[in-house]
Design an enzyme around this catalytic site. Sequence first.
Site, PDB file in Angstrom:
ATOM      1  N   TYR A  61       0.834  -1.209   0.000  1.00 46.98           N
ATOM      2  CA  TYR A  61       0.000   0.000   0.000  1.00 46.98           C
ATOM      3  C   TYR A  61       0.873   1.266   0.000  1.00 46.98           C
ATOM      4  CZ  TYR A  61      -3.418   3.449   1.655  1.00 46.98           C
ATOM      5  OH  TYR A  61      -4.206   4.564   1.788  1.00 46.98           O
ATOM      6  N   LYS A 104       1.254   4.203  -2.924  1.00 45.77           N
ATOM      7  CA  LYS A 104       0.949   5.626  -2.729  1.00 45.77           C
ATOM      8  C   LYS A 104       2.169   6.498  -3.017  1.00 45.77           C
ATOM      9  CE  LYS A 104      -3.419   5.276  -1.596  1.00 45.77           C
ATOM     10  NZ  LYS A 104      -4.472   5.851  -2.462  1.00 45.77           N
TER      11      LYS A 104
END
Length: 244
Positions: free
Chosen positions: A150, A154
């Site tokens: 994750y 990002k």
Amino acid sequence: MTRLNGKTAVITGGATGIGRAAAQRFIEEGAFVFIFGRRQEALDAAVAELGPNARAVKGSVSDPADLDRLYAAVKAERASLDIVFANAGAGSPLPLGKITAEHIDEIFNTNVKGSIFTIQKALPLMGRGGSIILTGSSAGTTGAPAFSAYSASKAAVRNLARTWAEDLKGTGIRVNVLSPGPTATELAKEALGEEGMKAFASMNPLQCMADPAEIGAVAAFLASQDSSFMTASEVAVDGGLAQI
Ligand SMILES: NC(=O)c1ccc[n+]([C@@H]2O[C@H](COP(=O)([O-])OP(=O)(O)OC[C@H]3O[C@@H](n4cnc5c(N)ncnc54)[C@H](OP(=O)(O)O)[C@@H]3O)[C@@H](O)[C@H]2O)c1
């Protein structure tokens, strides 16, 4: 405020959480908003509350054909597009040693590939004055235990804005990243659980989680001409989490 009067916006993941709060705020400021997501019942419930200036299209940002249907609907009803908030996101924890190929595919297909095609396919409808908002995360700067896929996704999103600001030179279209910190949404609850949410909330100097409306307010600023000299920027709305 009527900063978005007459503007047309697309918000992916607009049925819930941050996207839903942004949709509400954009409409309050005068915009016509298309929300996009995979669950028809969530889309229907959101449109019923958002009112006559909202439309819903069902689909996944990971599927380019679904995005084609989204933009066909925008073109048919509004002809052009001013604002795209690429907000749909996926994130769940798996510590190093347990990471699977499926885990990486799910997260990168949504957060990175999904953001790329959400924007690339919007461009033919956009012109001077357009605003693109990508969704980063405080985790893209700080890292977070067990959230490597994750966090890396990002960090990639943050770079997309730097690169696209160059690719969009001369078009009058701006692109910025909005990076939330802890925000009380379904995604945070599912990824962290109740205890994890409390821990996440205590990590920032403001000692709480954001209400999604607090992120939506900054999305409206980035969508509007109030941010007209901003492009390639990252705007942290994280209670200071990644700033200290
Ligand atoms: N909450 C936080 O603490 C936090 C912190 C930093 C960053 N963020 C980012 O903020 C964004 C919004 O998340 P949120 O917290 O508001 O969570 P949320 O309420 O779970 O919203 C995520 C939305 O994305 C949609 N979505 C997920 N995968 C999709 C796909 N493949 N195609 C289309 N739509 C998809 C979901 O709808 P369907 O499931 O119906 O498709 C849902 O409406 C995400 O990018 C997230 O990474 C959140």
